[in-house]
Scaffold this motif. Structure first.
Motif, mmCIF file in Angstrom:
data_model
loop_
_atom_site.group_PDB
_atom_site.id
_atom_site.type_symbol
_atom_site.label_atom_id
_atom_site.label_comp_id
_atom_site.label_asym_id
_atom_site.label_seq_id
_atom_site.Cartn_x
_atom_site.Cartn_y
_atom_site.Cartn_z
ATOM 1 N N MET A 1 0.819 -1.191 0.000
ATOM 2 C CA MET A 1 0.000 0.000 0.000
ATOM 3 C C MET A 1 0.866 1.259 0.000
ATOM 4 S SD MET A 1 -3.001 1.101 -0.030
ATOM 5 C CE MET A 1 -3.949 2.489 0.352
ATOM 6 N N GLU A 2 1.947 1.209 0.795
ATOM 7 C CA GLU A 2 2.821 2.381 0.846
ATOM 8 C C GLU A 2 3.489 2.605 -0.497
ATOM 9 O OE1 GLU A 2 3.276 -0.216 3.055
ATOM 10 O OE2 GLU A 2 2.214 0.646 4.746
ATOM 11 N N SER A 3 3.870 1.511 -1.151
ATOM 12 C CA SER A 3 4.526 1.637 -2.462
ATOM 13 C C SER A 3 3.583 2.257 -3.487
ATOM 14 C CB SER A 3 4.993 0.268 -2.957
ATOM 15 O OG SER A 3 5.960 -0.243 -2.092
ATOM 16 N N THR A 4 2.314 1.914 -3.399
ATOM 17 C CA THR A 4 1.331 2.498 -4.307
ATOM 18 C C THR A 4 1.252 4.004 -4.099
ATOM 19 O OG1 THR A 4 0.083 0.439 -4.203
ATOM 20 C CG2 THR A 4 -1.062 2.358 -5.085
ATOM 21 N N CYS A 5 1.276 4.427 -2.852
ATOM 22 C CA CYS A 5 1.249 5.865 -2.558
ATOM 23 C C CYS A 5 2.508 6.559 -3.078
ATOM 24 C CB CYS A 5 1.110 6.092 -1.054
ATOM 25 S SG CYS A 5 -0.469 5.583 -0.386
ATOM 26 N N ILE A 6 3.664 5.925 -2.903
ATOM 27 C CA ILE A 6 4.914 6.500 -3.392
ATOM 28 C C ILE A 6 4.881 6.625 -4.910
ATOM 29 C CG2 ILE A 6 7.400 6.081 -3.650
ATOM 30 C CD1 ILE A 6 7.287 4.797 -0.836
ATOM 31 N N ILE A 7 4.390 5.582 -5.577
ATOM 32 C CA ILE A 7 4.297 5.602 -7.032
ATOM 33 C C ILE A 7 3.349 6.703 -7.490
ATOM 34 C CG2 ILE A 7 3.476 4.284 -9.032
ATOM 35 C CD1 ILE A 7 4.530 1.777 -7.517
ATOM 36 N N GLY A 8 2.233 6.856 -6.789
ATOM 37 C CA GLY A 8 1.273 7.913 -7.135
ATOM 38 C C GLY A 8 1.865 9.297 -6.982
ATOM 39 N N VAL A 41 4.768 -5.542 -8.284
ATOM 40 C CA VAL A 41 3.710 -6.201 -9.045
ATOM 41 C C VAL A 41 3.535 -7.658 -8.612
ATOM 42 C CG1 VAL A 41 4.188 -7.339 -11.286
ATOM 43 C CG2 VAL A 41 2.939 -5.250 -11.209
ATOM 44 N N LEU A 42 4.631 -8.353 -8.372
ATOM 45 C CA LEU A 42 4.529 -9.748 -7.930
ATOM 46 C C LEU A 42 3.856 -9.843 -6.564
ATOM 47 C CD1 LEU A 42 8.023 -11.138 -8.974
ATOM 48 C CD2 LEU A 42 5.816 -11.616 -10.024
ATOM 49 N N LEU A 43 4.255 -8.970 -5.670
ATOM 50 C CA LEU A 43 3.664 -8.974 -4.335
ATOM 51 C C LEU A 43 2.179 -8.652 -4.399
ATOM 52 C CD1 LEU A 43 4.022 -9.255 -1.299
ATOM 53 C CD2 LEU A 43 4.702 -6.866 -1.228
ATOM 54 N N GLY A 44 1.814 -7.696 -5.212
ATOM 55 C CA GLY A 44 0.400 -7.337 -5.362
ATOM 56 C C GLY A 44 -0.422 -8.488 -5.914
ATOM 57 N N ALA A 45 0.124 -9.174 -6.914
ATOM 58 C CA ALA A 45 -0.582 -10.320 -7.493
ATOM 59 C C ALA A 45 -0.743 -11.435 -6.465
ATOM 60 C CB ALA A 45 0.166 -10.828 -8.717
ATOM 61 N N GLY A 69 4.588 -14.677 1.695
ATOM 62 C CA GLY A 69 5.800 -14.486 2.504
ATOM 63 C C GLY A 69 7.056 -14.522 1.654
ATOM 64 N N GLN A 70 7.110 -15.440 0.695
ATOM 65 C CA GLN A 70 8.258 -15.525 -0.200
ATOM 66 C C GLN A 70 8.334 -14.301 -1.126
ATOM 67 O OE1 GLN A 70 10.664 -17.896 -0.119
ATOM 68 N NE2 GLN A 70 9.623 -18.636 1.711
ATOM 69 N N LEU A 71 7.187 -13.842 -1.565
ATOM 70 C CA LEU A 71 7.162 -12.674 -2.455
ATOM 71 C C LEU A 71 7.608 -11.405 -1.725
ATOM 72 C CD1 LEU A 71 3.899 -13.325 -4.486
ATOM 73 C CD2 LEU A 71 6.260 -13.545 -5.267
ATOM 74 N N GLN A 72 7.348 -11.338 -0.417
ATOM 75 C CA GLN A 72 7.796 -10.178 0.358
ATOM 76 C C GLN A 72 9.315 -10.131 0.439
ATOM 77 O OE1 GLN A 72 5.606 -10.722 4.016
ATOM 78 N NE2 GLN A 72 4.010 -9.300 3.367
ATOM 79 N N VAL A 73 9.946 -11.284 0.367
ATOM 80 C CA VAL A 73 11.405 -11.331 0.348
ATOM 81 C C VAL A 73 11.924 -10.993 -1.044
ATOM 82 C CG1 VAL A 73 13.391 -12.885 0.603
ATOM 83 C CG2 VAL A 73 11.519 -12.989 2.237
ATOM 84 N N LEU A 74 11.231 -11.438 -2.074
ATOM 85 C CA LEU A 74 11.668 -11.244 -3.450
ATOM 86 C C LEU A 74 11.580 -9.785 -3.897
ATOM 87 C CD1 LEU A 74 12.628 -12.700 -5.993
ATOM 88 C CD2 LEU A 74 10.236 -12.966 -6.633
ATOM 89 N N SER A 75 10.619 -9.057 -3.395
ATOM 90 C CA SER A 75 10.396 -7.685 -3.833
ATOM 91 C C SER A 75 11.616 -6.780 -3.627
ATOM 92 C CB SER A 75 9.174 -7.120 -3.123
ATOM 93 O OG SER A 75 8.906 -5.835 -3.551
#
Length: 110
Positions: A1-8, A41-45, A69-75
């Motif tokens: 959610m924070e990343s979406t705000c930063i991107i916006g 994008v991966l985390l969001g999906a 959990g794995q995607l949170q590490v990959l991001s």
């Protein structure tokens, strides 16, 4: 959610910069925004898939918790990878853009 705000906020900043200074400015913000989108994008999906499995009360939601959990590490690893590839803006590239921009504004007659 924070990343979406930063991107916006970054996208809004690019729009304002380009509106005032022209379309040749603001490209460094686009690169940063692209990096953030690619890494999130991966985390969001994964999070959408988790919510879908929770919504239909599927037994696979337990597995989706592990995947998210794995995607949170990959991001963040994707962000680090982009920096290591040299696809980000460093001080040299920013100086070149600034110098080019200053030369263009000096050459343009008032």
């Amino acid at each position: 959610m924070e990343s979406t705000c930063i991107i916006g906020v970054a996208s809004n900043g690019v729009h304002r910069i380009r509106k005032v200074l022209g379309t040749r400015h603001g490209s460094e913000y686009i690169t940063i925004t692209t990096m953030l989108v690619e890494s999130q994008v991966l985390l969001g999906a994964g999070q959408v898939a988790l919510l879908a499995t929770l919504g239909i009360e599927s037994n696979s939601s337990t597995a989706m918790y592990q995947v998210v959990g794995q995607l949170q590490v990959l991001s963040p690893i994707l962000l680090i990878y982009r920096v290591m590839q040299g696809k980000t803006y460093d001080l040299k590239k920013i100086a070149e853009i600034t110098l080019k921009s200053n030369n263009e504004t000096q050459e343009t007659p008032a």
